[in-house]
Design an enzyme around this catalytic site. Structure first.
Site, PDB file in Angstrom:
ATOM      1  N   TRP A  51     -87.180 -56.033-110.247  1.00 35.88           N
ATOM      2  CA  TRP A  51     -86.542 -57.337-110.418  1.00 35.88           C
ATOM      3  C   TRP A  51     -87.540 -58.354-110.960  1.00 35.88           C
ATOM      4  O   TRP A  51     -88.744 -58.136-110.924  1.00 35.88           O
ATOM      5  CB  TRP A  51     -85.921 -57.831-109.110  1.00 35.88           C
ATOM      6  CG  TRP A  51     -86.832 -58.009-107.943  1.00 35.88           C
ATOM      7  CD1 TRP A  51     -87.244 -57.037-107.060  1.00 35.88           C
ATOM      8  CD2 TRP A  51     -87.452 -59.224-107.499  1.00 35.88           C
ATOM      9  NE1 TRP A  51     -88.075 -57.574-106.108  1.00 35.88           N
ATOM     10  CE2 TRP A  51     -88.220 -58.909-106.348  1.00 35.88           C
ATOM     11  CE3 TRP A  51     -87.425 -60.538-107.949  1.00 35.88           C
ATOM     12  CZ2 TRP A  51     -88.957 -59.858-105.651  1.00 35.88           C
ATOM     13  CZ3 TRP A  51     -88.164 -61.502-107.261  1.00 35.88           C
ATOM     14  CH2 TRP A  51     -88.907 -61.158-106.121  1.00 35.88           C
ATOM     15  N   SER A  52     -86.986 -59.440-111.493  1.00 38.73           N
ATOM     16  CA  SER A  52     -87.756 -60.559-112.056  1.00 38.73           C
ATOM     17  C   SER A  52     -88.641 -60.159-113.236  1.00 38.73           C
ATOM     18  O   SER A  52     -89.831 -60.485-113.265  1.00 38.73           O
ATOM     19  CB  SER A  52     -88.607 -61.234-110.971  1.00 38.73           C
ATOM     20  OG  SER A  52     -88.955 -62.558-111.353  1.00 38.73           O
ATOM     21  N   TYR A  56     -77.236 -62.824-100.638  1.00 40.39           N
ATOM     22  CA  TYR A  56     -77.048 -63.637-101.834  1.00 40.39           C
ATOM     23  C   TYR A  56     -75.860 -64.582-101.650  1.00 40.39           C
ATOM     24  O   TYR A  56     -74.732 -64.140-101.429  1.00 40.39           O
ATOM     25  CB  TYR A  56     -76.827 -62.767-103.074  1.00 40.39           C
ATOM     26  CG  TYR A  56     -78.009 -61.918-103.489  1.00 40.39           C
ATOM     27  CD1 TYR A  56     -79.277 -62.122-102.947  1.00 40.39           C
ATOM     28  CD2 TYR A  56     -77.875 -60.907-104.433  1.00 40.39           C
ATOM     29  CE1 TYR A  56     -80.359 -61.345-103.322  1.00 40.39           C
ATOM     30  CE2 TYR A  56     -78.951 -60.127-104.813  1.00 40.39           C
ATOM     31  CZ  TYR A  56     -80.191 -60.347-104.262  1.00 40.39           C
ATOM     32  OH  TYR A  56     -81.261 -59.568-104.634  1.00 40.39           O
ATOM     33  N   GLY A  87     -81.121 -60.953-114.929  1.00 42.34           N
ATOM     34  CA  GLY A  87     -80.186 -61.963-114.436  1.00 42.34           C
ATOM     35  C   GLY A  87     -79.781 -62.852-115.591  1.00 42.34           C
ATOM     36  O   GLY A  87     -80.524 -62.995-116.565  1.00 42.34           O
ATOM     37  N   ASP A 101     -76.417 -54.952-109.187  1.00 39.38           N
ATOM     38  CA  ASP A 101     -77.155 -55.093-107.932  1.00 39.38           C
ATOM     39  C   ASP A 101     -76.735 -56.358-107.179  1.00 39.38           C
ATOM     40  O   ASP A 101     -76.499 -57.403-107.779  1.00 39.38           O
ATOM     41  CB  ASP A 101     -78.659 -55.162-108.241  1.00 39.38           C
ATOM     42  CG  ASP A 101     -79.497 -55.299-106.985  1.00 39.38           C
ATOM     43  OD1 ASP A 101     -79.594 -54.303-106.240  1.00 39.38           O
ATOM     44  OD2 ASP A 101     -80.054 -56.381-106.750  1.00 39.38           O
ATOM     45  N   ARG A 140     -83.170 -72.005-113.501  1.00 38.00           N
ATOM     46  CA  ARG A 140     -83.304 -71.638-112.082  1.00 38.00           C
ATOM     47  C   ARG A 140     -84.200 -72.619-111.333  1.00 38.00           C
ATOM     48  O   ARG A 140     -83.915 -72.993-110.201  1.00 38.00           O
ATOM     49  CB  ARG A 140     -83.876 -70.218-111.995  1.00 38.00           C
ATOM     50  CG  ARG A 140     -84.085 -69.711-110.591  1.00 38.00           C
ATOM     51  CD  ARG A 140     -84.430 -68.243-110.585  1.00 38.00           C
ATOM     52  NE  ARG A 140     -83.369 -67.448-111.189  1.00 38.00           N
ATOM     53  CZ  ARG A 140     -83.420 -66.131-111.322  1.00 38.00           C
ATOM     54  NH1 ARG A 140     -84.469 -65.467-110.904  1.00 38.00           N
ATOM     55  NH2 ARG A 140     -82.425 -65.474-111.868  1.00 38.00           N
ATOM     56  N   TRP A 154     -78.362 -62.035-107.938  1.00 33.72           N
ATOM     57  CA  TRP A 154     -79.223 -62.999-107.237  1.00 33.72           C
ATOM     58  C   TRP A 154     -79.225 -64.332-107.976  1.00 33.72           C
ATOM     59  O   TRP A 154     -79.247 -64.365-109.202  1.00 33.72           O
ATOM     60  CB  TRP A 154     -80.645 -62.442-107.152  1.00 33.72           C
ATOM     61  CG  TRP A 154     -81.612 -63.348-106.443  1.00 33.72           C
ATOM     62  CD1 TRP A 154     -81.421 -63.977-105.254  1.00 33.72           C
ATOM     63  CD2 TRP A 154     -82.932 -63.706-106.882  1.00 33.72           C
ATOM     64  NE1 TRP A 154     -82.546 -64.700-104.910  1.00 33.72           N
ATOM     65  CE2 TRP A 154     -83.488 -64.556-105.896  1.00 33.72           C
ATOM     66  CE3 TRP A 154     -83.700 -63.388-108.000  1.00 33.72           C
ATOM     67  CZ2 TRP A 154     -84.764 -65.088-105.992  1.00 33.72           C
ATOM     68  CZ3 TRP A 154     -84.975 -63.922-108.098  1.00 33.72           C
ATOM     69  CH2 TRP A 154     -85.501 -64.762-107.110  1.00 33.72           C
TER      70      TRP A 154
END
Length: 328
Positions: A207-208, A54, A285, A49, A229, A21
């Site tokens: 996630w995150s 995306y 990420g 993932d 980001r 992502w």
């Protein structure tokens, strides 16, 4: 690297994983992707993932090409993708049987793979009956296009309904949910989903863990680094919602705890997520190898999170959700 079962399935996933992502297709192309994926594998990551949405499918193409050029053995990898937003046409999105089948086939073509290990319903779809979605996901599994299926950002009620349909029809239910989970976002994982872990053996790929980088502390100076980001045009709204005074105050309060342990704040935040026994894998990420190396060291921080350290963290963030009485 430790490998955990994905929920109560027999599938083993690395405790830390890598997600495409934001990075693949938006910030990175195949050459950079290869070096990042190789760095992940060097640190024991086996779970990668992706999603059809995306970079409008480009992230899947980059990952597939990178895997092919790296020449890795398919059985050594656990690859997932997510279906929901596949295009602009009326049948190119959602969880209808039509889009699940067509979207899955298109994802596999982009990934240059015969199957993915896990396919997720990327959101819930109020315009499609859950029975249609459950039947379609089982069809995908029966065709050999995916080995397991799960959900992402569904509510506990929706997952329970999907399992009810699966049990009634003697079909396979979702084995995994992919929610956001970090020190600032905890309600679903620690409260709402509690019955799902024991009732259905649901695993989590969260996630995150760094709350889009907020929990690294790099935004606390008030400046947004140009390679971050939040500097991307698509994420400026997210930045304005995330970089509020209360949040930045909590991040500052966590810094002394990390310093006392002798670790960066980012590693503390990732380790905190991975320490939850209901989390099968924490999706990280990164756009640089140095970030991956830094993130992977979080594995060594998990044993440092003693009950007293966890209490200190909670005293700062004060984000622990109240559990409903019936779940205690």
């Amino acid at each position: 690297m430790e490998y955990r079962n994905l929920g109560q399935s027999g599938l083993k996933v690395s405790q830390l994983s890598y997600g495409a992502w934001v990075s693949f297709g938006n910030q990175l192309d195949v050459k950079e992707a290869k070096s990042l994926l190789q760095c992940c594998r060097d640190h024991g990551v086996n779970f990668f993932d992706n999603a059809e949405v995306y970079a409008n499918g480009r992230a899947e193409e980059i990952m597939g090409q990178a895997f092919r050029e790296l020449g890795w053995k398919r059985s050594d990898l656990v690859v997932s993708t997510k279906i929901f937003w596949g295009g602009s046409g009326p049948n190119d999105k959602g969880l209808s049987r039509k889009h699940i089948v067509e979207g899955t086939k298109a994802s596999l073509k982009r990934l240059e793979m015969e199957y993915v290990d896990v396919i997720y319903c990327h959101r819930s779809d109020s315009s499609t009956p859950i029975e249609e979605t459950v039947r379609a996901m089982n069809y995908v599994i029966d065709q050999g296009w995916a080995l397991y299926w799960g959900t992402s950002e569904w509510s506990a009620q929706q997952i329970t309904e999907a399992w009810g349909v699966a049990q009634r029809l003697d079909l396979v239910g979702p084995i995994v949910e992919q929610p956001e989970y970090n020190l600032l976002s905890r309600h679903k994982v620690e409260s709402e989903f509690l019955p799902l872990y024991s009732n259905y053996g649901i695993g989590l790929t969260t996630w995150s863990p760094l709350a889009s980088g907020v929990l690294t502390g790099k935004y606390n100076s008030g400046n947004i680094p140009p390679d971050s980001r939040f500097s991307l045009e698509n994420y400026k709204n997210l930045a304005s919602r995330s970089l509020v005074e209360d949040v930045l105050k909590k991040v500052n309060g966590l810094k002394p705890i990390a310093e006392e342990l002798g670790v960066p704040l980012s590693q503390l935040a990732i380790a905190w997520c991975a320490a939850n026994p209901n989390v099968s894998s924490v999706i990280t990420g990164a756009t640089k190898e140095s970030q991956i190396k830094e993130n992977m060291k979080a594995i060594d921080v998990i044993p440092l999170l003693t009950p007293s350290v966890m209490e200190k963290i909670e005293a700062v963030v004060q984000s622990k959700p109240k559990r409903p009485d019936s779940y205690r």
